[in-house]
Scaffold this motif. Structure first.
Motif, short mmCIF file in Angstrom:
data_model
loop_
_atom_site.label_atom_id
_atom_site.label_comp_id
_atom_site.label_asym_id
_atom_site.label_seq_id
_atom_site.Cartn_x
_atom_site.Cartn_y
_atom_site.Cartn_z
N MET A 379 0.83 -1.21 0.00
CA MET A 379 0.00 0.00 0.00
C MET A 379 0.86 1.25 0.00
O MET A 379 0.56 2.23 -0.68
CB MET A 379 -0.98 -0.02 1.17
N GLY A 380 1.99 1.22 0.72
CA GLY A 380 2.87 2.37 0.75
C GLY A 380 3.47 2.67 -0.61
O GLY A 380 3.60 3.83 -1.01
N ALA A 381 3.87 1.62 -1.33
CA ALA A 381 4.44 1.82 -2.67
C ALA A 381 3.43 2.49 -3.59
O ALA A 381 3.77 3.39 -4.37
CB ALA A 381 4.88 0.48 -3.25
N LYS A 382 2.18 2.08 -3.49
CA LYS A 382 1.14 2.68 -4.33
C LYS A 382 0.80 4.10 -3.89
O LYS A 382 0.52 4.97 -4.71
CB LYS A 382 -0.12 1.79 -4.30
N GLN A 383 0.83 4.34 -2.58
CA GLN A 383 0.52 5.67 -2.07
C GLN A 383 1.60 6.69 -2.42
O GLN A 383 1.30 7.84 -2.73
CB GLN A 383 0.33 5.58 -0.55
#
Length: 421
Positions: A379-383
């Motif tokens: 999720m962090g990579a996408k955010q």
């Protein structure tokens, strides 16, 4: 010197360390009941301090098992040993059946190893249930219900005796800091009930109590997980999950934009009283940043604010992050829609770049185990990098978004199958 940063190790190094750490159910439930731990804050640890022993060779610990055998191939019915600081070597006559945990990181480890139904105690029942149930819906067939567990933050010693657990996945150096406990009671439980087996001060490289300092070592999250896998004799699951992690880290590393094009990030925990927020360094040492450190972003505070310091709107505006990550945003304690609205309406916070550009995102917790670590890296990579890894859906409430298979950065079904096998 190895400093506990998962994201900076090569695939070969990680797999080699995992093999040395590993040991040789999808429905999770609890026994007993309990009250909430009062005012304790799940993400409130702001410890820091001097560095105890950090082992130079992470592949050498913990030990491979009795008489040098690999724990993954040792017979499941015979005695064996597992090693983890600060306990040292712990001998087991057979694999533990009932499991006591305190922090959600250790409960997550038990669940990941297919042993969630054997957990009888968790940190804070409602919080831990809410946290894990925010992520497990993304794992087909994996459910968790710890609503009948004992709340284990600073439990009475008598309660731990009554649970009669085969293993206590908790750090004795942390337990002795609780008001109901001292070193004598910790050692008595280990002798008469079941051993302690956990490592907590690796979370932020904080200083353990003096009595444990000489025996202490810092581990990465997944090294601690490997030790727990050895203690529970779940080496096959550990090694399979470790392969998922190294593939995920390789995927992220391969597509990270150049350093100069990466956003500045602030990771915060809002006060439920509405009087500010605590901020945490996204690149700090320890497993509290195991989900953000591999993403290689710049911390918006740049070391000017102490890790875990409380700030107000002015402090946030001065840092002016491009992206704001809100810890606890996926659990019921924090309403993401209300948080975004409050920031937008604040005459100071509303000027922050992340707020103006709609880049205020929910995260889970720094107290992550391996399962939450995988999801929070994804999720962090996408955010942070939607152009490279795909857009993260705007989150307001409910479980982890149902990502199509081609949008996942790791195979969710593979993880579900490993847990359920």
């Amino acid at each position: 010197m190895h400093d506990g940063t998962d994201g900076e190790r090569t695939r070969r190094e990680f797999v080699r360390a995992g093999a040395g750490l590993a040991a040789a159910g999808a429905l999770a439930g609890c026994l007993g009941g309990g009250d909430s731990p009062g005012t304790a804050t799940p993400d409130g640890d702001r410890s820091g301090g001097a560095d105890p022993t950090v082992t130079d060779d992470p592949t050498a610990r913990p030990t491979d098992g009795p008489e040098g055998t690999d724990a993954a191939t040792a017979t499941a019915s015979g005695p064996y040993s597992a090693e983890l600081a600060p306990m040292g070597e712990v001998r087991f006559e057979s694999a533990p059946e009932s499991i006591f945990t305190i922090l959600s990181s250790h409960a997550d480890m038990a669940l990941a190893l297919g042993r969630g139904d054997d957990v009888n105690a968790v940190y804070a029942v409602d919080y831990t249930n809410s946290l894990m149930n925010a992520f497990t819906p993304a794992l087909d067939g994996v459910t968790v219900d710890w609503s009948d567990c004992v709340a284990s933050w600073n439990p009475p010693v008598e309660t731990v005796y009554e649970l009669d657990s085969d293993i206590h996945l908790a750090d004795p150096a942390n337990v002795v800091t609780m008001s109901n406990w001292d070193r004598e009671s910790v050692e008595t439980v280990a002798d008469n009930v079941g051993p302690w087996f956990g490592n907590t001060f690796s979370a932020s490289h904080g200083s353990p109590p003096d009595a444990y300092a000489d025996a202490y070592e810092y581990y990465t999250l997944w090294e601690t997980f490997g030790g727990v896998a050895r203690a529970l004799r779940e080496g096959a699951r550990y090694e399979a999950l470790a392969e998922v992690l190294v593939d995920l880290l390789a995927t992220v590393e391969a597509d990270l934009p150049p350093a100069e094009e990466r956003p500045s990030v602030a990771m915060v925990l809002p006060s439920t009283a509405g009087d500010g927020m605590w901020t945490y360094d996204v690149n700090a040492a320890g497993y509290h940043a195991a989900h953000t450190r591999p993403l290689g972003a710049t911390d918006a505070f740049g070391g000017d604010v102490a890790n875990g310091a409380k700030i107000d709107s002015e402090g946030l505006a001065e840092a002016d992050p491009d992206v704001l990550l809100v810890l606890g945003g996926v659990v019921d304690a924090h309403d993401m829609a209300a948080i975004r609205e409050s920031l937008e309406d604040d005459p100071v916070a509303g000027t922050v770049t992340a707020v103006e550009e709609g880049r205020v995102h929910a995260q889970g917790t720094r107290h992550q185990g391996p399962l939450l670590n995988l999801f929070q890296i994804e999720m962090g990579a996408k955010q942070l990098y939607p152009e490279a890894f795909g857009e993260w859906p705007t989150y307001t409430e409910g479980p982890y978004p149902d990502l199509a298979a081609d949008e996942q950065l790791f195979d969710h079904q593979t993880v579900a199958d490993i847990i359920s096998q």
